[in-house]
Design an enzyme around this catalytic site. Structure first.
Site, short mmCIF file in Angstrom:
data_model
loop_
_atom_site.label_atom_id
_atom_site.label_comp_id
_atom_site.label_asym_id
_atom_site.label_seq_id
_atom_site.Cartn_x
_atom_site.Cartn_y
_atom_site.Cartn_z
N ARG A 260 0.39 -1.11 0.34
CA ARG A 260 0.15 0.07 0.02
C ARG A 260 1.18 1.02 0.13
NH1 ARG A 260 -3.18 -3.46 -0.98
NH2 ARG A 260 -5.26 -3.63 -0.17
N GLU A 289 -2.08 7.87 -6.44
CA GLU A 289 -2.18 7.67 -7.98
C GLU A 289 -3.15 8.02 -8.83
OE1 GLU A 289 -2.92 3.50 -6.94
OE2 GLU A 289 -1.41 3.36 -6.04
N HIS A 308 0.66 -0.01 -10.58
CA HIS A 308 -0.77 -0.87 -9.57
C HIS A 308 -0.56 -2.03 -10.28
CE1 HIS A 308 -2.77 -0.50 -5.60
NE2 HIS A 308 -3.14 -1.15 -5.89
#
Length: 346
Positions: A260, A289, A308
């Site tokens: 994370r 992001e 990601h």
């Protein structure tokens, strides 16, 4: 013979409708279900907030229309909001094929008697493998030398001692977190000859490979030539690795984060790369992001970055479809759900 149950399959371009339907038919037989389909645009169209839920795809309007008369919905990204629940009184089960049902309003679903399930651990193997791939790429600086070859250079100077890469065998690797992903990474690293340390107050040493030591975070940081993050993001772990923790690592360490973004201070990470405290870093998750154009990481050296994608494998999509289809079949047979996220009718 019982009437087939009306089910909406609301897949997308990752967890495909085809996979969900095949998994349903394998679990309960095609005669058990009357399937309606809705295809959501993710990931070709980014997810975002819909109503009061986050990371959802599609609109409330199209979901309400598709759910008319439906008792069961299998999806990854469809938004289960208060508005949808009020408009769809027949819905009884909402099965989310992802590791957390963040696209569902759990409290509202419970109020409306709708059970919500999800697919924990669906991407554990994929994320563990991606972690190892990034770790190796960073330690051997593979992206940089790949770009060099493509640019027409053949740099034998990479054999100079100061330019060479690092090996996992014999290195001390510290894992912050030893859940489904961290434990898999520990197993693989042990097989590759690393000395593995784990910092995790909830770790069960008996569930870890022989030779893995569970230690406190300060000891792990002081000893780890490679630091890999695998903790959940909680109030206790937010910002866990900052400037002081990076400075506590041996000089020339490598940092990897496929967990994370909120675990790590990325401004401090960029500074540690610039001043040589870190040999390299490899990242799949970020504090913001998509990564902004002015993010400090963009100017930092010796980075391996992916957007990601640690959970992006065909096996993850197939496994996720099987997990929610199995939950739907348990519900059909009146059995307890394995991965229930809220209250509501069984």
């Amino acid at each position: 013979m019982e009437e087939p149950i009306q089910v909406l399959v609301a897949g997308d371009h990752f967890v495909l409708n085809r996979l969900l339907i095949e998994a349903l038919e394998a679990a309960g037989g095609s005669a058990a279900w009357r399937v309606r389909e809705l295809e959501l645009p993710w990931p070709h169209v980014p997810f975002g907030p819909v109503g009061e839920v986050v990371e959802a795809s599609g609109s409330e309007e199209e979901l309400i229309e598709a759910l008319a008369g439906v008792r069961v919905c299998l999806t990854q990204m469809a938004p289960l909001t208060r508005r949808v629940l009020r408009a769809c009184p027949d819905l009884e089960l909402f099965a989310v094929s992802r590791g957390g049902p963040v696209n569902a309003d759990l409290a509202a679903a419970a109020e409306h008697g709708v059970a919500v399930t999800y697919a924990p651990g669906r991407n554990a193997a994929s994320t563990a493998e991606h972690t190892l791939a990034l770790m190796l790429a960073a330690m051997r600086r593979i992206p940089q030398v790949h770009a060099s070859v493509l640019a027409g250079r053949w740099e034998s100077s990479q054999y100079a001692y100061e330019a060479t890469g690092l090996e996992i065998e014999g290195a001390t690797v510290g894992l912050v977190g030893a859940g489904a992903v961290g434990a898999r990474v520990a197993t693989a690293l042990t097989a590759l000859g690393a000395r593995v340390l784990v910092a995790d107050p909830y770790a069960d040493p008996a569930a870890l490979p022989a030779g893995v030591r569970v230690v406190e975070l300060p000891e792990l940081l002081a000893s780890s030539e490679v630091l890999s993050l695998h903790a959940r993001l909680t109030p206790e772990t937010a910002g866990l690795i900052g400037a002081a923790e990076l400075a506590a690592l041996p000089r020339g360490a490598v940092v990897v984060n496929c967990a994370r973004g909120g675990l790590l201070d990325y401004r401090a990470l960029a500074a540690a790369l610039h001043d040589g405290q870190l040999f390299a870093a490899a990242l799949d998750v970020y504090d913001v992001e998509p990564l902004p154009a002015d993010h400090p990481l963009r100017g930092a050296p010796h980075l391996v970055l992916t957007p990601h994608l640690a959970g992006a494998s065909r096996a993850v999509a197939e496994r996720a479809a099987r997990m929610v289809a199995a939950e739907a079949d348990r519900w059909r047979r009146g059995e307890p759900l394995l991965h229930r996220a809220n209250g509501g009718r069984p």
